[in-house]
Scaffold this motif. Structure first.
Motif, PDB file in Angstrom:
ATOM      1  N   SER A 127     -38.384  18.197  42.193  1.00 60.17           N
ATOM      2  CA  SER A 127     -38.363  18.939  43.370  1.00 60.17           C
ATOM      3  C   SER A 127     -37.293  18.292  44.567  1.00 60.17           C
ATOM      4  CB  SER A 127     -39.571  19.164  43.962  1.00 60.17           C
ATOM      5  OG  SER A 127     -40.274  17.730  44.499  1.00 60.17           O
ATOM      6  N   ASP A 128     -37.360  16.770  44.542  1.00 57.87           N
ATOM      7  CA  ASP A 128     -36.458  16.229  45.444  1.00 57.87           C
ATOM      8  C   ASP A 128     -35.180  16.679  45.208  1.00 57.87           C
ATOM      9  OD1 ASP A 128     -36.612  14.586  47.770  1.00 57.87           O
ATOM     10  OD2 ASP A 128     -35.375  13.057  46.546  1.00 57.87           O
ATOM     11  N   LEU A 163     -28.941  13.663  54.037  1.00 58.54           N
ATOM     12  CA  LEU A 163     -27.893  14.053  53.480  1.00 58.54           C
ATOM     13  C   LEU A 163     -26.946  15.330  53.959  1.00 58.54           C
ATOM     14  CD1 LEU A 163     -29.231  14.924  49.727  1.00 58.54           C
ATOM     15  CD2 LEU A 163     -27.396  13.422  50.599  1.00 58.54           C
ATOM     16  N   ALA A 164     -27.822  16.011  54.755  1.00 58.15           N
ATOM     17  CA  ALA A 164     -27.060  17.148  55.570  1.00 58.15           C
ATOM     18  C   ALA A 164     -25.997  16.464  56.747  1.00 58.15           C
ATOM     19  CB  ALA A 164     -27.815  17.988  56.335  1.00 58.15           C
ATOM     20  N   TYR A 165     -26.743  15.481  57.467  1.00 62.97           N
ATOM     21  CA  TYR A 165     -25.851  14.692  58.365  1.00 62.97           C
ATOM     22  C   TYR A 165     -24.429  13.884  57.747  1.00 62.97           C
ATOM     23  CZ  TYR A 165     -24.523  11.785  62.370  1.00 62.97           C
ATOM     24  OH  TYR A 165     -23.825  10.781  63.201  1.00 62.97           O
ATOM     25  N   THR A 198     -27.271  10.927  40.429  1.00 59.98           N
ATOM     26  CA  THR A 198     -26.688  10.593  39.146  1.00 59.98           C
ATOM     27  C   THR A 198     -25.466   9.928  39.168  1.00 59.98           C
ATOM     28  OG1 THR A 198     -26.469  11.280  36.728  1.00 59.98           O
ATOM     29  CG2 THR A 198     -25.543  12.702  38.760  1.00 59.98           C
ATOM     30  N   ILE A 199     -24.714   9.378  38.092  1.00 57.97           N
ATOM     31  CA  ILE A 199     -23.468   9.016  37.941  1.00 57.97           C
ATOM     32  C   ILE A 199     -22.701   9.707  36.670  1.00 57.97           C
ATOM     33  CG2 ILE A 199     -23.455   7.015  39.106  1.00 57.97           C
ATOM     34  CD1 ILE A 199     -23.508   5.374  36.175  1.00 57.97           C
ATOM     35  N   SER A 200     -23.766  10.518  36.061  1.00 60.09           N
ATOM     36  CA  SER A 200     -23.203  11.050  34.930  1.00 60.09           C
ATOM     37  C   SER A 200     -23.790  12.602  34.778  1.00 60.09           C
ATOM     38  CB  SER A 200     -23.556  10.720  33.571  1.00 60.09           C
ATOM     39  OG  SER A 200     -23.279  11.249  32.294  1.00 60.09           O
ATOM     40  N   PRO A 201     -23.025  13.661  35.330  1.00 59.07           N
ATOM     41  CA  PRO A 201     -23.531  14.932  34.990  1.00 59.07           C
ATOM     42  C   PRO A 201     -24.127  15.212  33.794  1.00 59.07           C
ATOM     43  CG  PRO A 201     -21.340  14.798  36.440  1.00 59.07           C
ATOM     44  CD  PRO A 201     -21.579  13.621  35.549  1.00 59.07           C
ATOM     45  N   LYS A 202     -23.393  14.665  32.617  1.00 63.56           N
ATOM     46  CA  LYS A 202     -23.995  15.101  31.286  1.00 63.56           C
ATOM     47  C   LYS A 202     -25.253  14.591  31.028  1.00 63.56           C
ATOM     48  CE  LYS A 202     -22.336  15.372  26.500  1.00 63.56           C
ATOM     49  NZ  LYS A 202     -22.047  16.677  26.507  1.00 63.56           N
ATOM     50  N   LYS A 203     -25.508  13.493  31.409  1.00 62.40           N
ATOM     51  CA  LYS A 203     -26.726  12.745  31.071  1.00 62.40           C
ATOM     52  C   LYS A 203     -27.876  13.589  31.930  1.00 62.40           C
ATOM     53  CE  LYS A 203     -25.278   8.169  30.233  1.00 62.40           C
ATOM     54  NZ  LYS A 203     -25.567   6.608  30.623  1.00 62.40           N
ATOM     55  N   LEU A 204     -27.520  13.971  33.081  1.00 58.55           N
ATOM     56  CA  LEU A 204     -28.385  14.905  33.865  1.00 58.55           C
ATOM     57  C   LEU A 204     -28.692  16.184  33.154  1.00 58.55           C
ATOM     58  CD1 LEU A 204     -29.648  14.421  36.644  1.00 58.55           C
ATOM     59  CD2 LEU A 204     -28.006  15.584  37.697  1.00 58.55           C
ATOM     60  N   LEU A 205     -27.775  16.799  32.857  1.00 57.17           N
ATOM     61  CA  LEU A 205     -27.860  18.064  31.783  1.00 57.17           C
ATOM     62  C   LEU A 205     -28.647  17.781  30.495  1.00 57.17           C
ATOM     63  CD1 LEU A 205     -24.137  19.414  32.325  1.00 57.17           C
ATOM     64  CD2 LEU A 205     -26.316  20.590  33.199  1.00 57.17           C
ATOM     65  N   ILE A 206     -28.534  16.775  30.021  1.00 50.85           N
ATOM     66  CA  ILE A 206     -29.513  16.360  28.799  1.00 50.85           C
ATOM     67  C   ILE A 206     -30.991  16.305  29.144  1.00 50.85           C
ATOM     68  CG2 ILE A 206     -29.937  14.689  26.993  1.00 50.85           C
ATOM     69  CD1 ILE A 206     -26.868  14.177  26.858  1.00 50.85           C
ATOM     70  N   LYS A 207     -31.090  15.507  30.482  1.00 53.29           N
ATOM     71  CA  LYS A 207     -32.547  15.573  30.823  1.00 53.29           C
ATOM     72  C   LYS A 207     -32.897  16.642  31.245  1.00 53.29           C
ATOM     73  CE  LYS A 207     -34.871  12.794  34.435  1.00 53.29           C
ATOM     74  NZ  LYS A 207     -34.712  12.063  35.754  1.00 53.29           N
ATOM     75  N   PHE A 208     -32.319  17.838  31.770  1.00 56.15           N
ATOM     76  CA  PHE A 208     -32.561  19.040  32.067  1.00 56.15           C
ATOM     77  C   PHE A 208     -33.136  19.967  30.797  1.00 56.15           C
ATOM     78  CE2 PHE A 208     -30.318  18.947  36.126  1.00 56.15           C
ATOM     79  CZ  PHE A 208     -31.229  18.157  36.780  1.00 56.15           C
ATOM     80  N   THR A 209     -32.624  19.548  29.707  1.00 62.82           N
ATOM     81  CA  THR A 209     -32.974  20.383  28.365  1.00 62.82           C
ATOM     82  C   THR A 209     -34.567  20.208  28.154  1.00 62.82           C
ATOM     83  OG1 THR A 209     -32.381  18.651  27.073  1.00 62.82           O
ATOM     84  CG2 THR A 209     -30.865  20.176  27.751  1.00 62.82           C
ATOM     85  N   GLY A 241     -16.948  16.178  46.441  1.00 60.92           N
ATOM     86  CA  GLY A 241     -17.290  16.986  47.541  1.00 60.92           C
ATOM     87  C   GLY A 241     -18.880  17.490  47.697  1.00 60.92           C
ATOM     88  N   CYS A 242     -19.681  17.090  46.492  1.00 60.67           N
ATOM     89  CA  CYS A 242     -21.049  17.778  46.580  1.00 60.67           C
ATOM     90  C   CYS A 242     -21.602  16.874  47.560  1.00 60.67           C
ATOM     91  CB  CYS A 242     -21.673  17.631  44.982  1.00 60.67           C
ATOM     92  SG  CYS A 242     -23.256  18.094  44.859  1.00 60.67           S
ATOM     93  N   PRO A 243     -22.520  17.241  48.328  1.00 54.80           N
ATOM     94  CA  PRO A 243     -23.535  16.510  49.062  1.00 54.80           C
ATOM     95  C   PRO A 243     -24.461  15.796  48.417  1.00 54.80           C
ATOM     96  CG  PRO A 243     -23.189  18.973  50.017  1.00 54.80           C
ATOM     97  CD  PRO A 243     -22.981  18.801  48.619  1.00 54.80           C
ATOM     98  N   MET A 244     -24.887  16.144  47.214  1.00 56.79           N
ATOM     99  CA  MET A 244     -25.899  15.550  46.920  1.00 56.79           C
ATOM    100  C   MET A 244     -25.952  14.857  45.374  1.00 56.79           C
ATOM    101  SD  MET A 244     -27.054  17.643  43.955  1.00 56.79           S
ATOM    102  CE  MET A 244     -28.799  17.802  43.762  1.00 56.79           C
ATOM    103  N   LEU A 245     -24.963  15.217  44.485  1.00 56.49           N
ATOM    104  CA  LEU A 245     -25.110  14.751  43.209  1.00 56.49           C
ATOM    105  C   LEU A 245     -24.973  13.342  43.095  1.00 56.49           C
ATOM    106  CD1 LEU A 245     -23.136  17.387  41.137  1.00 56.49           C
ATOM    107  CD2 LEU A 245     -25.415  16.690  40.771  1.00 56.49           C
ATOM    108  N   TYR A 246     -24.077  12.788  43.675  1.00 56.03           N
ATOM    109  CA  TYR A 246     -23.832  11.179  43.872  1.00 56.03           C
ATOM    110  C   TYR A 246     -25.117  10.623  44.117  1.00 56.03           C
ATOM    111  CZ  TYR A 246     -18.909  10.914  42.763  1.00 56.03           C
ATOM    112  OH  TYR A 246     -17.639  10.797  42.196  1.00 56.03           O
ATOM    113  N   SER A 247     -26.116  11.304  44.873  1.00 50.19           N
ATOM    114  CA  SER A 247     -27.441  10.512  45.452  1.00 50.19           C
ATOM    115  C   SER A 247     -28.370  10.372  43.869  1.00 50.19           C
ATOM    116  CB  SER A 247     -28.025  11.426  46.121  1.00 50.19           C
ATOM    117  OG  SER A 247     -27.273  11.450  47.740  1.00 50.19           O
TER     118      SER A 247
END
Length: 367
Positions: free
Chosen positions: A46-47, A290-292, A29-40, A21-27
């Protein structure tokens, strides 16, 4: 923020519940955990940050209470220090909206000195004033008939600047709103807009905030509105995401629908689980595609051709998504409503706000 993200990374089980249901995460990543590791080790781009609708769904659905929205919101605040970055994501449009919204052309207040409710002010919000000045003033006249002395303020809550992460500018606008309310002697504000409700509830806790829909349930609806739609076609009910956790508002809106006799159905994702309509977080400016896509996705999660909401921005989004978006207030207060909103351009919306301001300035103390 770094410690918290590290905590998130260790707790994430990569179940992808946050992505549904998220408008943007699939755009991104396919792995939230990998994204979180990257954010550390680095900030979200910005995008990515400005693609977040700030709808709160990810935190609500995550079994470990991981809040991607909080991460992206913090990132927006960092990026907002560079106005060149903001400009890339439509901030020029936000500034135009905010400066105009707080100008004398489009904002005003009216205080009434006699009556039992002079401590209260009705705040219709930007979207409703832009949509229909006559509806705003029909609603206000009814409120005054039940709550004598209630005032009215046509003003913006500052959410657009806050949604873009520009907290300094938001505080400027929010302070102006608080000053205007103080001059009115308004200690209670009745809001028709869910963004206004949450903004004032969060940043002005000393002011009592009441949803218009809760107040209408308390004081009762016009007799002419009761059971008006018993023979109408069924509509789907969309809950706005800013008031995701406001269970009282959810219940009160449904009680009003029962009173007017409207046949309606719930979305599978409703109340606390509602999905963004596509206009959250200023997504229409920062990432219009994405909004549309989100508008279309949400609108087509029901087979009903018409979708009723208690947020004008949501109603418009459902129309943009291919269905017929309707505002609850039209159903209650507009007996000649054709069950379809008139499509309006930007100039017409600003003209409506100007007209609404003129109507407010012309009001006389009736007590």
């Amino acid at each position: 923020m770094e410690r918290k993200i590290k905590d998130y990374e260790s707790e994430c089980v990569d179940c992808r519940c946050c992505m549904k249901g998220c408008p943007m995460l699939y755009s991104f990543t396919i792995s939230p955990k990998k994204l979180l590791i990257k954010f550390t080790t680095e900030l979200p781009t910005s995008d990515m940050a400005f693609a977040c609708a700030n709808c709160g769904l990810c935190a609500h659905t995550c079994p470990r209470d991981i809040d991607f929205g909080a991460i992206f919101t913090a990132s927006k605040k960092n990026y907002a220090e560079d106005k060149k970055v903001l400009k890339k994501y439509g901030y020029g449009g936000v500034i135009f909206h905010q400066k105009s919204s707080f100008s004398k052309l489009f904002s005003t207040t009216k205080k009434f000195t006699k009556g039992e409710y002079t401590h209260m002010a009705f705040m219709p919000g930007c979207a409703l004033s832009s949509y229909s000045p006559s509806l705003v003033h029909t609603v206000f006249n009814y409120l005054q008939s039940k709550c004598s002395g209630m005032g009215i303020i046509q003003q913006c809550c500052g959410t657009p600047t806050r949604a873009m992460g520009d907290m300094a500018q938001f505080q400027t606008y929010h302070s102006q709103l608080e000053n205007d309310l103080a001059k009115m002697g308004a200690t209670t504000v009745v809001t028709a807009c869910e963004n206004c409700f949450m903004s004032l509830k969060t940043y002005a806790p000393h002011i009592k905030i009441v949803s218009l829909y809760s107040l209408l349930r308390e004081i009762g609806l016009p007799e002419t509105a009761k059971n008006r739609y018993t023979n109408a076609s069924k509509m789907a009910l969309h809950d706005p995401c800013p008031t995701r956790y406001e269970k009282v508002i959810h219940a009160d809106v449904r009680a009003l629908l029962e009173q007017i006799g409207l046949p309606y159905e719930e979305f599978t994702f409703n109340r606390e689980r509602t999905l963004c309509c596509g206009s959250g977080g200023m997504l229409e400016l920062s990432h219009p595609s994405l909004a549309y896509e989100q508008m279309k996705t949400r609108a087509h999660q029901t087979t009903c051709e018409s979708i009723v909401s208690y947020c004008q921005s949501c109603a418009e989004s459902m129309s943009h998504g291919g269905k017929n978006g309707v505002h609850l207030l039209d159903l209650i207060f507009n007996p000649t409503f054709s069950m379809k909103q008139e499509e309006q351009g930007t100039l017409k919306k600003w003209y409506n706000r100007f007209t609404s301001r003129q109507k407010i300035d012309a009001l006389k103390d009736k007590a």
